[in-house]
Design a protein around this motif. Structure first.
Motif, PDB file in Angstrom:
ATOM      1  N   LYS A  53      73.235  13.142  89.666  1.00 53.95           N
ATOM      2  CA  LYS A  53      72.082  12.251  89.449  1.00 53.95           C
ATOM      3  C   LYS A  53      72.317  11.363  88.230  1.00 53.95           C
ATOM      4  O   LYS A  53      72.060  10.160  88.270  1.00 53.95           O
ATOM      5  CB  LYS A  53      70.809  13.072  89.260  1.00 53.95           C
ATOM      6  N   ALA A  54      72.810  11.961  87.157  1.00 54.24           N
ATOM      7  CA  ALA A  54      73.074  11.193  85.935  1.00 54.24           C
ATOM      8  C   ALA A  54      74.146  10.129  86.182  1.00 54.24           C
ATOM      9  O   ALA A  54      74.016   8.986  85.716  1.00 54.24           O
ATOM     10  CB  ALA A  54      73.499  12.126  84.805  1.00 54.24           C
TER      11      ALA A  54
ATOM     12  N   ASN B   7      72.631   7.312  88.256  1.00 54.48           N
ATOM     13  CA  ASN B   7      71.736   6.492  87.440  1.00 54.48           C
ATOM     14  C   ASN B   7      72.510   5.563  86.508  1.00 54.48           C
ATOM     15  O   ASN B   7      72.077   4.442  86.242  1.00 54.48           O
ATOM     16  CB  ASN B   7      70.775   7.379  86.650  1.00 54.48           C
TER      17      ASN B   7
ATOM     18  N   ILE C 167      68.567  10.087  95.227  1.00 60.12           N
ATOM     19  CA  ILE C 167      68.887  10.616  93.906  1.00 60.12           C
ATOM     20  C   ILE C 167      67.952  11.764  93.536  1.00 60.12           C
ATOM     21  O   ILE C 167      68.370  12.723  92.901  1.00 60.12           O
ATOM     22  CB  ILE C 167      68.836   9.494  92.842  1.00 60.12           C
ATOM     23  N   ASP C 168      66.709  11.687  93.967  1.00 61.33           N
ATOM     24  CA  ASP C 168      65.759  12.736  93.614  1.00 61.33           C
ATOM     25  C   ASP C 168      65.789  13.939  94.561  1.00 61.33           C
ATOM     26  O   ASP C 168      64.980  14.853  94.435  1.00 61.33           O
ATOM     27  CB  ASP C 168      64.344  12.165  93.518  1.00 61.33           C
TER      28      ASP C 168
ATOM     29  N   GLU D 154      72.348  17.818  89.105  1.00 61.06           N
ATOM     30  CA  GLU D 154      71.889  17.003  87.973  1.00 61.06           C
ATOM     31  C   GLU D 154      72.983  16.090  87.428  1.00 61.06           C
ATOM     32  O   GLU D 154      72.708  14.940  87.085  1.00 61.06           O
ATOM     33  CB  GLU D 154      71.332  17.898  86.860  1.00 61.06           C
TER      34      GLU D 154
ATOM     35  N   ASP E 111      74.674   1.856  88.219  1.00 64.60           N
ATOM     36  CA  ASP E 111      74.136   0.508  88.388  1.00 64.60           C
ATOM     37  C   ASP E 111      74.512  -0.383  87.204  1.00 64.60           C
ATOM     38  O   ASP E 111      75.039  -1.484  87.392  1.00 64.60           O
ATOM     39  CB  ASP E 111      72.624   0.572  88.557  1.00 64.60           C
TER      40      ASP E 111
END
Length: 124
Positions: A24-25, A28, A14-15, A21, A31
């Motif tokens: 990534k959001a 996150n 993810i990083d 971006e 989950d």
């Protein structure tokens, strides 16, 4: 299937600088969304040079019902060999697992619902 499905997603970390971006959001948020549906979910972030062995280790130690290979591995031509290896590791280490396909992390839940009876989903 009457038990809670276990879904594993493998993708670029993810990083990673190559992961946009907005992706990534979405990763996150995924989950919590999966757990909200009662799905056991694990994301495994792995760089290309380690992805095959990392997936093999994870699958060797757990029973999974479905595996998603992230779009970073599926759609980037320089990772074609890794994608091919990842699919074959799933077939070898988790032969009964469904291969699930999404277009972004945001529609991963739709892929899960196509194969597993979760809230609002249909079983195949």
């Amino acid at each position: 299937m009457s038990r809670t499905p276990t879904i594993l997603m493998i993708g670029l970390p993810i990083d990673s600088a190559v992961v946009p971006e907005h992706i990534k959001a979405q990763l996150n948020a995924l989950d919590g969304q999966m757990r909200g549906l009662g799905v056991n979910y694990q994301f495994v972030g792995a760089e290309p040079e380690e992805c095959v062995e990392k997936l093999r280790r994870v699958l060797s130690g757990s029973k999974v019902d479905g595996v998603v290979v992230g779009n970073g591995y599926r759609s980037v031509s320089k990772f074609t060999v890794e994608f091919e290896q990842l699919v074959n590791i799933v077939r070898e280490c988790a032969p009964t697992a469904k291969l699930l396909f999404n277009t972004t992390p945001a529609d991963t839940i739709d892929a899960v619902k196509r194969w597993f009876p979760v809230e609002g989903g249909t079983e195949k």
